[in-house]
Design a protein around this motif. Structure first.
Motif, PDB file in Angstrom:
ATOM      1  N   GLN A  52       0.852  -1.184   0.000  1.00 48.03           N
ATOM      2  CA  GLN A  52       0.000   0.000   0.000  1.00 48.03           C
ATOM      3  C   GLN A  52       0.888   1.233   0.000  1.00 48.03           C
ATOM      4  N   THR A  53       0.420   2.280  -0.631  1.00 52.59           N
ATOM      5  CA  THR A  53       1.226   3.489  -0.793  1.00 52.59           C
ATOM      6  C   THR A  53       0.416   4.716  -0.409  1.00 52.59           C
ATOM      7  N   VAL A  54       1.167   5.784  -0.113  1.00 49.10           N
ATOM      8  CA  VAL A  54       0.578   7.120   0.059  1.00 49.10           C
ATOM      9  C   VAL A  54       1.320   8.045  -0.872  1.00 49.10           C
ATOM     10  N   THR A  55       0.624   8.998  -1.403  1.00 52.24           N
ATOM     11  CA  THR A  55       1.222   9.968  -2.315  1.00 52.24           C
ATOM     12  C   THR A  55       1.696  11.178  -1.519  1.00 52.24           C
ATOM     13  N   VAL A  56       2.956  11.544  -1.704  1.00 47.80           N
ATOM     14  CA  VAL A  56       3.551  12.642  -0.947  1.00 47.80           C
ATOM     15  C   VAL A  56       2.962  13.967  -1.410  1.00 47.80           C
ATOM     16  N   GLY A  57       2.560  14.777  -0.427  1.00 49.39           N
ATOM     17  CA  GLY A  57       2.056  16.120  -0.705  1.00 49.39           C
ATOM     18  C   GLY A  57       2.374  17.048   0.463  1.00 49.39           C
ATOM     19  N   LYS A  58       2.297  18.317   0.205  1.00 52.50           N
ATOM     20  CA  LYS A  58       2.575  19.295   1.252  1.00 52.50           C
ATOM     21  C   LYS A  58       1.444  19.299   2.295  1.00 52.50           C
ATOM     22  N   LEU A 417       4.961  11.728   6.639  1.00 48.82           N
ATOM     23  CA  LEU A 417       4.743  10.323   6.324  1.00 48.82           C
ATOM     24  C   LEU A 417       4.346   9.577   7.582  1.00 48.82           C
ATOM     25  N   PRO A 418       3.546   8.508   7.419  1.00 48.08           N
ATOM     26  CA  PRO A 418       3.273   7.655   8.574  1.00 48.08           C
ATOM     27  C   PRO A 418       4.569   7.046   9.083  1.00 48.08           C
ATOM     28  N   GLU A 419       4.640   6.846  10.378  1.00 52.57           N
ATOM     29  CA  GLU A 419       5.884   6.352  10.986  1.00 52.57           C
ATOM     30  C   GLU A 419       6.248   4.974  10.474  1.00 52.57           C
ATOM     31  N   GLU A 420       5.239   4.147  10.102  1.00 56.67           N
ATOM     32  CA  GLU A 420       5.540   2.792   9.643  1.00 56.67           C
ATOM     33  C   GLU A 420       6.195   2.771   8.268  1.00 56.67           C
ATOM     34  N   ASP A 465       5.550  11.688  -5.111  1.00 57.40           N
ATOM     35  CA  ASP A 465       6.171  10.363  -4.941  1.00 57.40           C
ATOM     36  C   ASP A 465       5.195   9.451  -4.215  1.00 57.40           C
ATOM     37  N   ARG A 466       5.154   8.156  -4.694  1.00 58.28           N
ATOM     38  CA  ARG A 466       4.296   7.165  -4.057  1.00 58.28           C
ATOM     39  C   ARG A 466       5.155   6.362  -3.087  1.00 58.28           C
ATOM     40  N   VAL A 467       4.932   6.579  -1.787  1.00 61.48           N
ATOM     41  CA  VAL A 467       5.759   5.965  -0.746  1.00 61.48           C
ATOM     42  C   VAL A 467       5.031   4.743  -0.209  1.00 61.48           C
ATOM     43  N   ILE A 468       5.788   3.630  -0.124  1.00 65.69           N
ATOM     44  CA  ILE A 468       5.232   2.389   0.398  1.00 65.69           C
ATOM     45  C   ILE A 468       5.162   2.486   1.915  1.00 65.69           C
ATOM     46  N   VAL A 469       4.005   2.129   2.493  1.00 68.77           N
ATOM     47  CA  VAL A 469       3.796   2.282   3.930  1.00 68.77           C
ATOM     48  C   VAL A 469       3.574   0.953   4.641  1.00 68.77           C
ATOM     49  N   GLU A 470       3.737  -0.183   3.919  1.00 60.35           N
ATOM     50  CA  GLU A 470       3.644  -1.469   4.602  1.00 60.35           C
ATOM     51  C   GLU A 470       4.527  -2.471   3.891  1.00 60.35           C
ATOM     52  N   ASN A 471       4.853  -3.561   4.609  1.00 58.75           N
ATOM     53  CA  ASN A 471       5.714  -4.629   4.091  1.00 58.75           C
ATOM     54  C   ASN A 471       7.099  -4.116   3.699  1.00 58.75           C
ATOM     55  N   THR A 472       7.541  -3.006   4.284  1.00 52.38           N
ATOM     56  CA  THR A 472       8.863  -2.485   3.915  1.00 52.38           C
ATOM     57  C   THR A 472       9.981  -3.397   4.385  1.00 52.38           C
ATOM     58  N   GLY A 473       9.721  -4.240   5.365  1.00 51.14           N
ATOM     59  CA  GLY A 473      10.772  -5.122   5.872  1.00 51.14           C
ATOM     60  C   GLY A 473      11.146  -6.229   4.913  1.00 51.14           C
ATOM     61  N   VAL A 474      10.286  -6.557   3.941  1.00 52.40           N
ATOM     62  CA  VAL A 474      10.572  -7.649   3.001  1.00 52.40           C
ATOM     63  C   VAL A 474      10.972  -7.120   1.630  1.00 52.40           C
ATOM     64  N   LEU A 475      11.097  -5.815   1.501  1.00 51.26           N
ATOM     65  CA  LEU A 475      11.392  -5.224   0.198  1.00 51.26           C
ATOM     66  C   LEU A 475      12.884  -5.053   0.008  1.00 51.26           C
TER      67      LEU A 475
END
Length: 486
Positions: A52-58, A417-420, A465-475
């Motif tokens: 899942q991703t979030v799009t970076v914005g001001k 960004l979310p902390e995760e 930018d589309r930042v990944i907010v989950e499963n970052t530990g396996v990427l």
């Protein structure tokens, strides 16, 4: 020679081609037979990872002001004695809960009790003196009234007697003379009775000496009038003579003088009233002395002005205490405040009643407090102002704990960004973004402030930018992903 020499070369070439064909067959089997028909070295397609991703914005970020301080009770009473004495008993220890009015310390008070007894004795004496003064007023007033009435009657009789003497004796005059003797005798007896009474009262120190002297004078006057009445009666029987007329005139003058003296004795009434007022003043003074002694005695018992917990005990039995030097401190444990030093530029932004964020203790217990007081005067050395924030009860604050307050002083724009989404790579914060080929790409970022549940990103990202907010530990960098916007 030539023919036979070429024959072995041709045969050798045939063997070489045959050997090469065998080698190629073996290689083809190894590659296509064992590899399932795929060439060696060809990459096996990886399965895309769902993220899942979030799009970076001001976003608007609060520019927070943070200040540290100490937790203190809203009410703390430091108790000091009002007199110098020795400590007889200390009835509480540090940490004890006390109620308002409870006795905390007792001081030595034997000398104060003696002073109170002396003052009470003085009050009793003053009350007795005031009673005697009131009695003296009553006696003086009665004596004055009686003396004036007697003197007026005597003067009237003397004048009538003079008139009769001048007119000559008649039967009526003789009767009148005898009546005058009777009246004068009655007045003499009254004066004698009053004189005896004054002697008894003066002996008891109830009336002043002046009262006795006045009674003696009244007696002397009555006696003289009686003797004059007797003489007048005798002369009336004999007839009027020049001597009789002069005697009657003398009686009139004596009666007038007696009346003047009787009226003058009214001044004694004023003196008696003045003495009574002085006695009443002495009673008031004695009562004030008793109240002062009782108040001084009450200072030997030190009580708690509030309900709370004993935070400090500075004396023990036998110690000598002085006025104004603290002996016990009691703090109310119902409400606490965080007192923080805020810079002058930031203190101007807050007012009593404003909500601020607070963190208390080493564990950082967080909550929302209310500004109660902003000090109107700052510290000239540090240029800071004390801000007192009332703390909620659920924080479980204790006096003396460290704490911080924070509140926004303005807003600025930035990436949050979310902390995760953050990942620690070799001590450096990193994130993964999704590139145009749906692959994860690692980016090093620089983090800033914490904003709610997110972290401010100072650098390393671009808008959209589309930042990944989950499963970052396996990427890993470059792996294919199947992205879904949160």
């Amino acid at each position: 020679m030539t023919s036979s020499s070429r024959t072995p070369s041709a045969r050798a070439r045939k063997w070489l081609w045959a050997a090469g064909a065998v080698v190629l067959a073996i290689l083809a089997w190894a590659i296509f037979g064992r590899g399932g028909g795929k060439h060696e070295g060809e990459a096996v397609p990886q399965e895309a990872i769902s993220v899942q991703t979030v799009t970076v914005g001001k976003s608007a970020l609060p520019d927070e002001v943070t200040a540290s301080g100490t937790v203190r009770p809203v009410t703390e009473s430091t108790i000091a004695p009002k007199i110098m004495s020795n400590v007889a008993a200390v009835l509480v220890r540090e940490g004890d809960r006390v109620r308002a009015g409870q006795v905390l310390v007792r001081l030595e008070s034997r000398d104060l009790r003696a002073q109170l007894a002396q003052a009470e004795a003085g009050l009793s004496a003053a009350i007795a003196g005031a009673g005697r003064a009131r009695t003296a007023i009553e006696l003086q007033t009665a004596q004055t009234s009686t003396g004036i009435a007697t003197a007026e009657a005597a003067l009237k009789a003397a004048r009538e007697q003079l008139s009769l003497v001048r007119a000559g004796p008649r039967s009526q005059q003789r009767a009148q003379a005898r009546l005058g003797v009777v009246q004068a005798e009655a007045q003499l007896k009254n004066a004698e009775t009053e004189l005896d009474r004054m002697k008894r009262l003066q002996a008891q120190d109830v009336v002043p000496r002046q009262r006795l002297d006045a009674a003696q004078t009244a007696y002397d006057v009555a006696k003289a009038q009686f003797e004059a009445a007797q003489e007048q009666a005798s002369l009336t029987e004999e007839g009027s003579r020049q001597q009789e007329i002069r005697a009657a005139e003398q009686q009139v003058r004596q009666a007038e003088e007696a009346l003047r003296l009787a009226r003058a004795s009214a001044a004694q009434d004023k003196m008696s009233v003045s003495n009574a007022r002085v006695a009443e003043s002495q009673v008031k003074q004695a009562r004030a002395a008793v109240e002062l002694s009782r108040t001084q005695l009450s200072y030997a018992t030190i009580t708690s002005p509030i309900s709370g917990v004993v935070s400090r005990r500075m004396v023990d039995p036998g110690d000598t205490v002085s006025p104004g030097v603290p002996v016990i401190a009691v703090q109310a444990d119902s409400k606490f405040r965080l007192e923080a030093d805020v810079p002058a530029s930031s203190a101007a932004l807050i007012r009593p009643g404003r909500k601020v964020q607070v963190r208390i203790g080493a564990a950082g217990r967080a909550g929302e407090g209310t500004v109660a007081v902003v000090s109107p005067a700052g510290d000239p050395s540090s240029r800071k102002f004390v801000v007192k924030v009332e703390l909620p009860d659920d924080l479980g604050a204790r006096s003396g704990e460290f704490g911080r307050i924070s509140f926004p002083a303005g807003y600025s724009s930035g990436f949050i960004l979310p902390e995760e989404a953050l990942r620690d790579t070799g001590g450096l914060p990193t994130v993964f973004i999704v590139d145009g080929e749906d692959r994860a790409r690692m980016r090093n970022v620089k983090i800033g402030r914490r904003a709610g549940d997110g972290i401010e990103i100072l650098s390393g990202l671009e808008p959209d930018d589309r930042v990944i907010v989950e499963n970052t530990g396996v990427l890993d960098d470059g792996v294919p992903v199947r992205a879904e916007d949160r």
